[in-house]
Design a protein around this motif. Structure first.
Motif, mmCIF file in Angstrom:
data_model
loop_
_atom_site.group_PDB
_atom_site.id
_atom_site.type_symbol
_atom_site.label_atom_id
_atom_site.label_comp_id
_atom_site.label_asym_id
_atom_site.label_seq_id
_atom_site.Cartn_x
_atom_site.Cartn_y
_atom_site.Cartn_z
ATOM 1 N N ILE A 1 22.200 18.007 -17.433
ATOM 2 C CA ILE A 1 22.256 18.113 -18.891
ATOM 3 C C ILE A 1 22.777 19.486 -19.314
ATOM 4 C CG2 ILE A 1 20.889 17.922 -20.999
ATOM 5 C CD1 ILE A 1 18.759 16.478 -19.090
ATOM 6 N N ARG A 2 23.774 19.482 -20.190
ATOM 7 C CA ARG A 2 24.323 20.735 -20.725
ATOM 8 C C ARG A 2 23.367 21.332 -21.764
ATOM 9 N NH1 ARG A 2 29.660 17.722 -21.179
ATOM 10 N NH2 ARG A 2 29.019 17.515 -23.336
ATOM 11 N N ALA A 3 23.632 22.571 -22.152
ATOM 12 C CA ALA A 3 22.779 23.279 -23.110
ATOM 13 C C ALA A 3 22.726 22.573 -24.459
ATOM 14 C CB ALA A 3 23.254 24.722 -23.292
ATOM 15 N N ASP A 4 23.779 21.818 -24.819
ATOM 16 C CA ASP A 4 23.771 21.111 -26.102
ATOM 17 C C ASP A 4 23.003 19.793 -26.044
ATOM 18 O OD1 ASP A 4 25.505 19.371 -24.752
ATOM 19 O OD2 ASP A 4 27.186 19.666 -26.141
ATOM 20 N N GLY A 5 22.397 19.484 -24.889
ATOM 21 C CA GLY A 5 21.603 18.267 -24.748
ATOM 22 C C GLY A 5 22.376 17.063 -24.231
ATOM 23 N N ARG A 6 23.688 17.166 -24.139
ATOM 24 C CA ARG A 6 24.488 16.029 -23.651
ATOM 25 C C ARG A 6 24.401 15.918 -22.126
ATOM 26 N NH1 ARG A 6 27.239 13.517 -27.496
ATOM 27 N NH2 ARG A 6 27.771 14.701 -29.356
ATOM 28 N N ILE A 7 24.288 14.670 -21.663
ATOM 29 C CA ILE A 7 24.299 14.425 -20.226
ATOM 30 C C ILE A 7 25.715 14.664 -19.715
ATOM 31 C CG2 ILE A 7 23.988 12.703 -18.404
ATOM 32 C CD1 ILE A 7 21.859 11.380 -20.239
ATOM 33 N N HIS A 8 25.839 15.554 -18.750
ATOM 34 C CA HIS A 8 27.130 15.908 -18.163
ATOM 35 C C HIS A 8 27.478 14.960 -17.008
ATOM 36 C CE1 HIS A 8 30.332 18.294 -16.413
ATOM 37 N NE2 HIS A 8 29.643 18.372 -15.286
ATOM 38 N N ARG A 9 26.495 14.690 -16.162
ATOM 39 C CA ARG A 9 26.746 13.874 -14.968
ATOM 40 C C ARG A 9 25.453 13.193 -14.564
ATOM 41 N NH1 ARG A 9 27.230 13.163 -9.603
ATOM 42 N NH2 ARG A 9 26.343 14.776 -8.312
ATOM 43 N N ILE A 10 25.587 12.015 -13.957
ATOM 44 C CA ILE A 10 24.424 11.270 -13.453
ATOM 45 C C ILE A 10 24.636 10.977 -11.971
ATOM 46 C CG2 ILE A 10 23.044 9.158 -13.613
ATOM 47 C CD1 ILE A 10 23.902 8.979 -16.580
ATOM 48 N N GLN A 11 23.664 11.348 -11.165
ATOM 49 C CA GLN A 11 23.643 10.963 -9.747
ATOM 50 C C GLN A 11 22.599 9.866 -9.622
ATOM 51 O OE1 GLN A 11 25.361 12.009 -6.854
ATOM 52 N NE2 GLN A 11 24.309 10.222 -6.043
ATOM 53 N N GLU A 12 23.042 8.656 -9.375
ATOM 54 C CA GLU A 12 22.111 7.532 -9.285
ATOM 55 C C GLU A 12 21.584 7.351 -7.868
ATOM 56 O OE1 GLU A 12 23.035 3.904 -11.428
ATOM 57 O OE2 GLU A 12 24.730 4.934 -12.372
ATOM 58 N N ARG A 13 20.325 6.988 -7.805
ATOM 59 C CA ARG A 13 19.648 6.617 -6.561
ATOM 60 C C ARG A 13 19.873 7.616 -5.421
ATOM 61 N NH1 ARG A 13 21.209 1.607 -8.878
ATOM 62 N NH2 ARG A 13 19.411 0.271 -9.233
ATOM 63 N N ALA A 14 19.536 8.863 -5.675
ATOM 64 C CA ALA A 14 19.616 9.869 -4.617
ATOM 65 C C ALA A 14 18.725 9.432 -3.451
ATOM 66 C CB ALA A 14 19.186 11.236 -5.149
ATOM 67 N N VAL A 15 19.207 9.630 -2.252
ATOM 68 C CA VAL A 15 18.563 9.105 -1.040
ATOM 69 C C VAL A 15 17.331 9.931 -0.672
ATOM 70 C CG1 VAL A 15 18.909 8.633 1.420
ATOM 71 C CG2 VAL A 15 20.779 8.253 -0.216
ATOM 72 N N PRO A 16 16.174 9.268 -0.544
ATOM 73 C CA PRO A 16 14.959 9.982 -0.151
ATOM 74 C C PRO A 16 15.148 10.726 1.172
ATOM 75 C CG PRO A 16 14.417 7.777 -0.890
ATOM 76 C CD PRO A 16 15.913 7.847 -0.799
ATOM 77 N N LEU A 17 14.532 11.902 1.259
ATOM 78 C CA LEU A 17 14.472 12.747 2.449
ATOM 79 C C LEU A 17 15.804 13.364 2.860
ATOM 80 C CD1 LEU A 17 12.010 10.531 4.511
ATOM 81 C CD2 LEU A 17 11.458 12.538 3.124
ATOM 82 N N SER A 18 16.853 13.149 2.086
ATOM 83 C CA SER A 18 18.159 13.714 2.414
ATOM 84 C C SER A 18 18.198 15.209 2.098
ATOM 85 C CB SER A 18 19.259 13.005 1.625
ATOM 86 O OG SER A 18 20.497 13.649 1.808
ATOM 87 N N GLU A 19 18.845 15.970 2.971
ATOM 88 C CA GLU A 19 19.030 17.398 2.728
ATOM 89 C C GLU A 19 20.442 17.702 2.236
ATOM 90 O OE1 GLU A 19 17.577 19.810 5.932
ATOM 91 O OE2 GLU A 19 15.614 18.841 5.880
ATOM 92 N N THR A 20 21.200 16.655 1.912
ATOM 93 C CA THR A 20 22.528 16.826 1.343
ATOM 94 C C THR A 20 22.386 17.364 -0.076
ATOM 95 O OG1 THR A 20 23.382 14.990 2.642
ATOM 96 C CG2 THR A 20 24.657 15.625 0.708
ATOM 97 N N THR A 21 23.166 18.397 -0.413
ATOM 98 C CA THR A 21 23.069 18.944 -1.762
ATOM 99 C C THR A 21 23.804 18.039 -2.748
ATOM 100 O OG1 THR A 21 24.978 20.367 -1.389
ATOM 101 C CG2 THR A 21 22.809 21.331 -1.024
ATOM 102 N N ILE A 22 23.243 17.949 -3.926
ATOM 103 C CA ILE A 22 23.803 17.153 -5.018
ATOM 104 C C ILE A 22 24.164 18.131 -6.126
ATOM 105 C CG2 ILE A 22 23.341 15.324 -6.684
ATOM 106 C CD1 ILE A 22 21.209 14.290 -4.607
ATOM 107 N N SER A 23 25.451 18.270 -6.392
ATOM 108 C CA SER A 23 25.942 19.275 -7.334
ATOM 109 C C SER A 23 25.962 18.748 -8.771
ATOM 110 C CB SER A 23 27.354 19.698 -6.936
ATOM 111 O OG SER A 23 27.913 20.527 -7.927
ATOM 112 N N SER A 24 25.752 19.673 -9.689
ATOM 113 C CA SER A 24 25.838 19.320 -11.111
ATOM 114 C C SER A 24 27.284 19.057 -11.528
ATOM 115 C CB SER A 24 25.250 20.442 -11.965
ATOM 116 O OG SER A 24 25.933 21.657 -11.754
ATOM 117 N N GLY A 25 28.245 19.569 -10.775
ATOM 118 C CA GLY A 25 29.646 19.345 -11.118
ATOM 119 C C GLY A 25 30.072 20.092 -12.374
ATOM 120 N N GLY A 26 29.428 21.186 -12.658
ATOM 121 C CA GLY A 26 29.723 21.989 -13.839
ATOM 122 C C GLY A 26 28.473 22.723 -14.279
ATOM 123 N N ARG A 27 28.633 23.526 -15.309
ATOM 124 C CA ARG A 27 27.508 24.327 -15.803
ATOM 125 C C ARG A 27 26.574 23.451 -16.632
ATOM 126 N NH1 ARG A 27 28.092 29.730 -15.497
ATOM 127 N NH2 ARG A 27 27.108 30.149 -17.505
#
Length: 145
Positions: A88-114
């Protein structure tokens, strides 16, 4: 493969954090969707997040609220349930959604922006509710466009 059982002594030894709860609204497709979220505001709370939880109610979540916008990365280490991550950006708008992140994964999930915040919901919530980038999260500390 199932994770080893987690003992209460282990959680206590790790210094488990407590979290305040607060109401949060997502405006999507002309609807106001209401949630009760736990607030991850301190470094300790942000490090723990939803680790070790075995369930998350459909109207619950956790909000990671940062003092300013920045590129963020999350991961699912020690998180036992799938999660949807709404960046979520500072203005409250959702910037990106990562659906169903995998449990126990150590892979980083990036915001893809500020972004200023990350809202974690139960895995599948974004699809079930029809959430999409551009929808607005209403919460103190996030400006409403």
């Amino acid at each position: 493969m199932f994770p080893a059982p987690i003992r209460a002594e282990t959680l206590l030894a790790q210094g488990t954090q407590s979290f305040e709860k607060a109401p949060l609204t997502i405006r999507s497709q002309g609807r106001d969707l209401r949630f009760t979220v736990e607030l991850a505001l301190t470094p300790g709370q942000m490090s723990q997040g939803l680790m070790y939880r075995r369930a998350l109610a459909p109207d619950a979540g956790m909000l990671f609220l940062h003092p300013q916008e920045q590129e963020l990365a999350m991961w699912m280490a020690n998180t036992l349930i799938p999660l949807d991550m709404l960046f979520i950006r500072a203005d409250g708008r959702i910037h990106r959604i990562q659906e169903r992140a995998v449990p126990l994964s150590e892979t980083t999930i990036s915001s893809g922006g500020r972004v200023k915040a990350v809202l974690e919901l139960a895995g599948g919530a974004a699809a079930r509710l029809g959430l999409k980038p551009g929808d607005v999260v209403v919460f103190p500390g996030l400006g409403t466009p």
